[in-house]
Design an enzyme around this catalytic site. Structure first.
Site, mmCIF file in Angstrom:
data_model
loop_
_atom_site.group_PDB
_atom_site.id
_atom_site.type_symbol
_atom_site.label_atom_id
_atom_site.label_comp_id
_atom_site.label_asym_id
_atom_site.label_seq_id
_atom_site.Cartn_x
_atom_site.Cartn_y
_atom_site.Cartn_z
ATOM 1 N N LYS A 22 0.872 -2.933 -14.040
ATOM 2 C CA LYS A 22 0.059 -2.606 -12.864
ATOM 3 C C LYS A 22 0.878 -1.832 -11.825
ATOM 4 O O LYS A 22 0.449 -0.794 -11.328
ATOM 5 C CB LYS A 22 -0.479 -3.899 -12.229
ATOM 6 C CG LYS A 22 -1.067 -3.707 -10.844
ATOM 7 C CD LYS A 22 -1.589 -4.989 -10.262
ATOM 8 C CE LYS A 22 -0.627 -5.753 -9.400
ATOM 9 N NZ LYS A 22 -0.375 -5.189 -8.066
ATOM 10 N N ASN A 23 2.051 -2.355 -11.510
ATOM 11 C CA ASN A 23 2.815 -1.762 -10.411
ATOM 12 C C ASN A 23 3.453 -0.426 -10.784
ATOM 13 O O ASN A 23 3.975 0.269 -9.917
ATOM 14 C CB ASN A 23 3.892 -2.741 -9.917
ATOM 15 C CG ASN A 23 3.271 -3.906 -9.156
ATOM 16 O OD1 ASN A 23 2.072 -3.891 -8.859
ATOM 17 N ND2 ASN A 23 4.075 -4.916 -8.844
ATOM 18 N N ARG A 92 -3.548 -3.021 -1.263
ATOM 19 C CA ARG A 92 -2.594 -2.314 -0.409
ATOM 20 C C ARG A 92 -2.001 -1.081 -1.072
ATOM 21 O O ARG A 92 -1.642 -0.113 -0.398
ATOM 22 C CB ARG A 92 -1.437 -3.244 -0.050
ATOM 23 C CG ARG A 92 -1.774 -4.339 0.895
ATOM 24 C CD ARG A 92 -0.577 -5.244 1.028
ATOM 25 N NE ARG A 92 0.621 -4.474 1.345
ATOM 26 C CZ ARG A 92 0.974 -4.106 2.565
ATOM 27 N NH1 ARG A 92 0.242 -4.451 3.596
ATOM 28 N NH2 ARG A 92 2.074 -3.407 2.748
ATOM 29 N N CYS A 116 -1.820 -9.905 4.434
ATOM 30 C CA CYS A 116 -2.406 -10.377 3.189
ATOM 31 C C CYS A 116 -2.136 -11.862 3.079
ATOM 32 O O CYS A 116 -1.635 -12.469 4.010
ATOM 33 C CB CYS A 116 -1.863 -9.607 1.999
ATOM 34 S SG CYS A 116 -0.187 -10.004 1.607
ATOM 35 N N ARG A 121 2.365 -7.613 6.110
ATOM 36 C CA ARG A 121 3.123 -6.713 5.224
ATOM 37 C C ARG A 121 3.053 -5.324 5.844
ATOM 38 O O ARG A 121 2.151 -4.554 5.548
ATOM 39 C CB ARG A 121 2.544 -6.715 3.813
ATOM 40 C CG ARG A 121 2.825 -8.006 3.069
ATOM 41 C CD ARG A 121 2.115 -8.036 1.727
ATOM 42 N NE ARG A 121 2.719 -7.169 0.732
ATOM 43 C CZ ARG A 121 2.177 -6.939 -0.468
ATOM 44 N NH1 ARG A 121 1.037 -7.495 -0.786
ATOM 45 N NH2 ARG A 121 2.778 -6.178 -1.344
ATOM 46 N N PRO A 122 4.025 -5.020 6.692
ATOM 47 C CA PRO A 122 3.959 -3.757 7.428
ATOM 48 C C PRO A 122 4.170 -2.539 6.534
ATOM 49 O O PRO A 122 4.624 -2.658 5.404
ATOM 50 C CB PRO A 122 5.093 -3.875 8.447
ATOM 51 C CG PRO A 122 5.992 -4.938 7.948
ATOM 52 C CD PRO A 122 5.211 -5.809 7.029
ATOM 53 N N VAL A 123 3.825 -1.357 7.069
ATOM 54 C CA VAL A 123 4.049 -0.090 6.355
ATOM 55 C C VAL A 123 4.910 0.856 7.204
ATOM 56 O O VAL A 123 4.861 2.055 7.045
ATOM 57 C CB VAL A 123 2.712 0.600 5.968
ATOM 58 C CG1 VAL A 123 2.023 -0.101 4.829
ATOM 59 C CG2 VAL A 123 1.780 0.732 7.174
ATOM 60 N N ASP A 124 5.689 0.239 8.122
ATOM 61 C CA ASP A 124 6.456 1.073 9.055
ATOM 62 C C ASP A 124 7.469 1.979 8.348
ATOM 63 O O ASP A 124 7.700 3.113 8.769
ATOM 64 C CB ASP A 124 7.145 0.204 10.125
ATOM 65 C CG ASP A 124 7.929 -0.956 9.537
ATOM 66 O OD1 ASP A 124 7.543 -1.454 8.458
ATOM 67 O OD2 ASP A 124 8.939 -1.367 10.135
ATOM 68 N N ASP A 303 7.394 -11.702 -7.597
ATOM 69 C CA ASP A 303 6.097 -11.829 -8.280
ATOM 70 C C ASP A 303 6.118 -12.884 -9.391
ATOM 71 O O ASP A 303 5.090 -13.127 -10.024
ATOM 72 C CB ASP A 303 5.661 -10.469 -8.854
ATOM 73 C CG ASP A 303 5.182 -9.516 -7.773
ATOM 74 O OD1 ASP A 303 4.996 -9.951 -6.622
ATOM 75 O OD2 ASP A 303 4.996 -8.319 -8.076
ATOM 76 N N ARG A 395 -7.127 -8.781 -10.707
ATOM 77 C CA ARG A 395 -6.482 -7.642 -10.063
ATOM 78 C C ARG A 395 -5.228 -7.243 -10.833
ATOM 79 O O ARG A 395 -4.876 -6.065 -10.856
ATOM 80 C CB ARG A 395 -6.072 -7.989 -8.621
ATOM 81 C CG ARG A 395 -7.241 -8.085 -7.666
ATOM 82 C CD ARG A 395 -6.743 -8.142 -6.246
ATOM 83 N NE ARG A 395 -5.756 -7.090 -6.007
ATOM 84 C CZ ARG A 395 -4.894 -7.069 -5.009
ATOM 85 N NH1 ARG A 395 -4.887 -8.053 -4.127
ATOM 86 N NH2 ARG A 395 -4.038 -6.083 -4.873
HETATM 87 C C1 UD1 Z 1 5.584 -4.131 -4.353
HETATM 88 C C2 UD1 Z 1 4.724 -4.733 -5.446
HETATM 89 C C3 UD1 Z 1 4.531 -6.232 -5.225
HETATM 90 C C4 UD1 Z 1 5.897 -6.914 -5.073
HETATM 91 C C5 UD1 Z 1 6.753 -6.211 -4.032
HETATM 92 C C6 UD1 Z 1 8.178 -6.744 -3.977
HETATM 93 C C7 UD1 Z 1 3.292 -2.883 -6.035
HETATM 94 C C8 UD1 Z 1 1.922 -2.286 -6.039
HETATM 95 N N1 UD1 Z 1 3.435 -4.059 -5.429
HETATM 96 O O1 UD1 Z 1 4.881 -4.323 -3.115
HETATM 97 O O2 UD1 Z 1 3.825 -6.751 -6.354
HETATM 98 O O3 UD1 Z 1 5.707 -8.252 -4.700
HETATM 99 O O4 UD1 Z 1 6.849 -4.805 -4.320
HETATM 100 O O5 UD1 Z 1 8.801 -6.591 -5.196
HETATM 101 O O6 UD1 Z 1 4.219 -2.326 -6.606
HETATM 102 N N2 UD1 Z 1 8.473 -3.935 4.300
HETATM 103 C C9 UD1 Z 1 8.513 -3.613 5.638
HETATM 104 N N3 UD1 Z 1 8.035 -2.395 6.034
HETATM 105 C C10 UD1 Z 1 7.497 -1.507 5.147
HETATM 106 C C11 UD1 Z 1 7.450 -1.848 3.784
HETATM 107 C C12 UD1 Z 1 7.942 -3.072 3.390
HETATM 108 O O7 UD1 Z 1 8.996 -4.394 6.473
HETATM 109 O O8 UD1 Z 1 7.082 -0.424 5.559
HETATM 110 C C13 UD1 Z 1 8.996 -5.258 3.866
HETATM 111 C C14 UD1 Z 1 7.877 -6.158 3.314
HETATM 112 O O9 UD1 Z 1 7.212 -6.854 4.336
HETATM 113 C C15 UD1 Z 1 8.648 -7.066 2.398
HETATM 114 C C16 UD1 Z 1 9.729 -6.147 1.825
HETATM 115 O O10 UD1 Z 1 9.839 -5.048 2.737
HETATM 116 O O11 UD1 Z 1 9.259 -8.117 3.092
HETATM 117 C C17 UD1 Z 1 9.435 -5.637 0.442
HETATM 118 O O12 UD1 Z 1 8.188 -5.036 0.391
HETATM 119 P P1 UD1 Z 1 7.877 -3.816 -0.593
HETATM 120 O O13 UD1 Z 1 9.002 -3.655 -1.561
HETATM 121 O O14 UD1 Z 1 7.478 -2.645 0.228
HETATM 122 O O15 UD1 Z 1 6.591 -4.340 -1.378
HETATM 123 P P2 UD1 Z 1 5.331 -3.516 -1.819
HETATM 124 O O16 UD1 Z 1 5.736 -2.143 -2.227
HETATM 125 O O17 UD1 Z 1 4.250 -3.670 -0.814
#
Ligand code: UD1
Length: 418
Positions: A22-23, A92, A116, A121-124, A303, A395
């Site tokens: 999936k990922n 997301r 979630c 789960r920020p996207v900054d 995961d 999912r």
């Molecule tokens: C991806 C996986 C998810 C997995 C996660 C960690 C997909 C579709 N999903 O999620 O299944 O659990 O990796 O291996 O591939 N963070 C920030 N700011 C940001 C982005 C991330 O602070 O802009 C933090 C998150 O809150 C978290 C950490 O970074 O604590 C890791 O998140 P991230 O690796 O981005 O996870 P996803 O890509 O959302």
């Protein structure tokens, strides 16, 4: 509404085919937006998330076909570079379209994902990264509006090696002018697949699979055909189930992607035999209590944390399971305790005191991996377990109840509307 009904305490035996990841497929689908023409993707898992992504690409105006685990995406025309709230809210990973849309079309409107089931789960990092490449970012009515005439390469350092931000920025940088260097990049196998796919399309990327990735922008990319890597989280879920419940052979895996979980299930007392792409796991006679701390790849995946806690709930002794990626990802714990497990959460750790047996009960799943953990627990429990709100599992797992049933589990899906 549907639920899974599991009669537990039966041994599992046989072979299980592991589906595409999936990922890995979600960012690859987004990457198809970067080229005019038809991208072909094989081994696409038929999941709610792949269907949501297909729907999103359709909303953008892309032509898409999806049958028998094969997908064709023709992104020659994109009518509306807009990812609406109702789709981003469901998944997301929809956010992955931001980078490619800005890179190829100069504009994207993508709804801001909310929190979630396991906290904010920020996207900054995604947004700061795009700004560094020259995009103008605004928030309006809950939507991110990103605009740029032509992105320009830059040096970007992530505070944490985020999987999603790394993928998004790479997809933006491949069509930018000049060089982008990402420091502290994610090196998960799914990011490696994305990079290799982009390289096959004509992108110039160095340092693939390391924490320092350099991208030299090109003017144009061309559609390609790709096969999705096996899902290491689905495989890990079956390995953990097998460590408690029988003798299972996982077909078509990449064992190297699973080294952290394999190491741990051997410590638990299970036997593991690797034969090229197949892995056989034979259950532990006595389940040793083994601590786990999640980490970025190649560490133990967050995961698989929920599934590990399920296994540890019947171990001999106590273990501590710590999640360093998400501090608050323990919604499965109270549900496991309903089955008679003895687990407490302290900060970002679960203290799991193994019990002799767990007993079937009604439980409720709250997210994809929590559902998997409750299924494993139900398979181990005496009596009947009902896992409610099972739509979450669809999912991320392709027909999980059929796969477990083929291994001899007594598990069936019941539609509550019947
Ligand atoms: C991806 C996986 C998810 C997995 C996660 C960690 C997909 C579709 N999903 O999620 O299944 O659990 O990796 O291996 O591939 N963070 C920030 N700011 C940001 C982005 C991330 O602070 O802009 C933090 C998150 O809150 C978290 C950490 O970074 O604590 C890791 O998140 P991230 O690796 O981005 O996870 P996803 O890509 O959302």
């Amino acid at each position: 509404m549907e639920k899974l009904v599991i009669e537990g305490n039966h041994q599992l035996k046989g072979e299980v085919q592991i589906s595409g990841a999936k990922n890995a497929v979600l960012p690859v689908m987004a990457a198809a937006l970067l080229a005019a023409g038809e991208t072909k993707i094989n081994r696409v898992p038929d999941l709610r998330d792949t269907r949501t992504m297909a729907k999103l690409l359709g909303v953008l105006g892309v032509q898409i076909q999806f049958t028998s685990n094969k997908m064709q995406i023709d992104a020659t025309t994109i009518d509306r570079p807009i990812a609406p709230y109702d789709l981003v809210n469901k998944m997301r990973a929809s956010f992955y379209v931001l980078g490619p849309l800005v890179a190829r079309f100069g504009k994207a409107i993508v709804s801001l994902p909310g929190g979630c089931a396991w906290g904010p789960r920020p996207v900054d990092y995604h947004l700061k990264g795009l700004e560094k490449l020259g995009a103008k970012i605004e928030l309006e009515g809950g939507d991110i509006i990103a605009k740029s005439k032509k992105l320009i390469g830059n040096n970007i350092r992530f505070d944490f090696p985020s999987v999603g931000a790394t993928g998004n920025i790479i997809m933006a940088a491949v069509l930018a002018r000049g060089e982008t260097k990402i420091t502290n990049a994610a090196k998960e196998p799914e990011i490696v697949q994305l990079c290799e796919f982009l390289v096959s399309m004509g992108a110039k990327i160095d340092g693939i699979g390391t924490t320092e990735i350099t991208i030299e922008g090109v003017d144009e990319l061309f559609p390609q055909e790709v096969s999705v890597i096996p899902d290491r989280i689905e495989a890990g879920t079956f390995l953990i189930a097998g460590a408690a419940l029988g003798k299972i052979t996982l077909k078509n895996t990449i064992p190297e992607h699973l080294s952290a979980v394999i190491e741990k299930i051997i410590e638990v007392g299970a036997e593991v035999v690797i034969d090229k792409n197949d892995i056989t796991v034979k259950r532990a006679k006595k389940i040793n209590a083994i601590d786990v701390t999640t980490a970025v790849y190649p560490g133990f995946a967050t995961d698989l944390q929920a599934q590990w806690i399920a296994l540890m709930s019947v171990a001999t002794g106590s273990s501590i399971v710590t999640d360093t990626i998400y501090n608050d990802r323990f919604s499965h714990v109270p549900e496991l305790n309903r089955l008679g497990a003895n687990i407490t959460v302290e900060g970002n750790s679960a203290i799991v005191r193994g019990v002799k047996e767990i007993i079937g009960a009604k439980v409720r799943s709250t997210d994809i991996r929590a559902s998997a953990s409750l299924i494993i627990a139900g398979l181990m429990a005496k009596g009947v377990t009902e896992v409610n709100h099972i739509h979450h599992i669809d999912r991320g797992y392709e027909k999980i109840e059929n796969k477990f049933a083929q291994l001899g589990a007594k598990i069936k899906r019941i539609s509550l509307d019947d």
